[in-house]
Design a protein around this motif. Structure first.
Motif, PDB file in Angstrom:
ATOM      1  N   ILE A  36       1.087  -1.226  -0.339  1.00  0.00           N
ATOM      2  CA  ILE A  36      -0.308   0.039   0.114  1.00  0.00           C
ATOM      3  C   ILE A  36       0.936   1.355   0.194  1.00  0.00           C
ATOM      4  CG2 ILE A  36      -1.604   1.486   1.389  1.00  0.00           C
ATOM      5  CD1 ILE A  36      -2.499  -1.684   2.378  1.00  0.00           C
ATOM      6  N   CYS A  37       1.929   1.177   0.953  1.00  0.00           N
ATOM      7  CA  CYS A  37       2.988   2.226   0.843  1.00  0.00           C
ATOM      8  C   CYS A  37       3.329   3.006  -0.246  1.00  0.00           C
ATOM      9  CB  CYS A  37       3.496   2.509   1.735  1.00  0.00           C
ATOM     10  SG  CYS A  37       3.241   1.905   3.866  1.00  0.00           S
ATOM     11  N   ASP A  38       4.431   1.971  -0.649  1.00  0.00           N
ATOM     12  CA  ASP A  38       4.407   1.418  -2.359  1.00  0.00           C
ATOM     13  C   ASP A  38       3.984   2.199  -3.636  1.00  0.00           C
ATOM     14  OD1 ASP A  38       7.396   1.186  -1.072  1.00  0.00           O
ATOM     15  OD2 ASP A  38       6.708  -1.276  -1.845  1.00  0.00           O
ATOM     16  N   LEU A  39       2.445   1.401  -3.248  1.00  0.00           N
ATOM     17  CA  LEU A  39       1.563   2.269  -4.267  1.00  0.00           C
ATOM     18  C   LEU A  39       1.239   3.715  -4.064  1.00  0.00           C
ATOM     19  CD1 LEU A  39      -1.046   1.350  -6.646  1.00  0.00           C
ATOM     20  CD2 LEU A  39      -1.882   1.910  -4.697  1.00  0.00           C
ATOM     21  N   VAL A  40       0.938   4.501  -2.916  1.00  0.00           N
ATOM     22  CA  VAL A  40       0.913   5.470  -2.472  1.00  0.00           C
ATOM     23  C   VAL A  40       2.224   6.786  -3.038  1.00  0.00           C
ATOM     24  CG1 VAL A  40       0.041   7.432  -0.753  1.00  0.00           C
ATOM     25  CG2 VAL A  40      -0.873   5.209  -0.465  1.00  0.00           C
ATOM     26  N   ILE A  41       3.596   6.017  -2.431  1.00  0.00           N
ATOM     27  CA  ILE A  41       3.717   6.914  -2.199  1.00  0.00           C
ATOM     28  C   ILE A  41       4.213   6.719  -4.428  1.00  0.00           C
ATOM     29  CG2 ILE A  41       6.957   7.111  -3.040  1.00  0.00           C
ATOM     30  CD1 ILE A  41       6.510   5.831   0.169  1.00  0.00           C
ATOM     31  N   ALA A  42       4.361   6.265  -5.235  1.00  0.00           N
ATOM     32  CA  ALA A  42       4.326   5.967  -7.022  1.00  0.00           C
ATOM     33  C   ALA A  42       3.681   6.611  -7.191  1.00  0.00           C
ATOM     34  CB  ALA A  42       5.040   4.077  -6.863  1.00  0.00           C
ATOM     35  N   ARG A  43       2.215   6.500  -6.651  1.00  0.00           N
ATOM     36  CA  ARG A  43       1.060   7.399  -7.628  1.00  0.00           C
ATOM     37  C   ARG A  43       0.325   8.441  -6.836  1.00  0.00           C
ATOM     38  NH1 ARG A  43      -3.902   3.471  -8.335  1.00  0.00           N
ATOM     39  NH2 ARG A  43      -3.060   2.204  -9.415  1.00  0.00           N
ATOM     40  N   TYR A  44       0.872   8.586  -6.096  1.00  0.00           N
ATOM     41  CA  TYR A  44       0.284  10.298  -5.586  1.00  0.00           C
ATOM     42  C   TYR A  44       1.109  10.842  -4.764  1.00  0.00           C
ATOM     43  CZ  TYR A  44      -3.797   7.469  -5.568  1.00  0.00           C
ATOM     44  OH  TYR A  44      -5.019   6.536  -6.191  1.00  0.00           O
ATOM     45  N   PHE A  45       2.045  10.172  -4.347  1.00  0.00           N
ATOM     46  CA  PHE A  45       2.974  11.479  -3.458  1.00  0.00           C
ATOM     47  C   PHE A  45       4.061  11.848  -4.803  1.00  0.00           C
ATOM     48  CE2 PHE A  45       4.520   9.052   0.392  1.00  0.00           C
ATOM     49  CZ  PHE A  45       2.607  10.064   0.976  1.00  0.00           C
ATOM     50  N   LYS A  46       4.139  11.255  -5.887  1.00  0.00           N
ATOM     51  CA  LYS A  46       5.408  12.415  -7.288  1.00  0.00           C
ATOM     52  C   LYS A  46       4.079  12.532  -7.941  1.00  0.00           C
ATOM     53  CE  LYS A  46       8.528   8.675  -6.872  1.00  0.00           C
ATOM     54  NZ  LYS A  46       9.116   7.433  -7.421  1.00  0.00           N
TER      55      LYS A  46
END
Length: 68
Positions: free
Chosen positions: A35-45
């Motif tokens: 979940i954290c990897d997805l959030v970082i890749a999809r949203y944080f950037k």
């Protein structure tokens, strides 16, 4: 994402102590990592993601526990 159990509270009477579990909300450490990897890749950037002091804003709400 809801990381808490879902209960059927319609018509619930606290005196009966008979809450029906609809869905367990347990998240394993492996699932949390995904979940954290997805959030970082999809949203944080994403250029439209909300930032404070140039850093992505992320908030965790734990129902009964403060987050440091």
């Amino acid at each position: 994402m809801a990381n808490h159990d879902w209960y059927d509270i319609q018509g619930y009477n606290p005196a009966d102590h008979n809450l029906k579990l609809l869905y367990p909300g347990t998240v394993t450490p492996a699932t949390w990592d995904k979940i954290c990897d997805l959030v970082i890749a999809r949203y944080f950037k994403h250029p439209g993601y909300w930032r404070l002091d140039g850093k992505p804003y992320f908030f965790l709400h734990l129902r009964n526990e403060p987050v440091p």
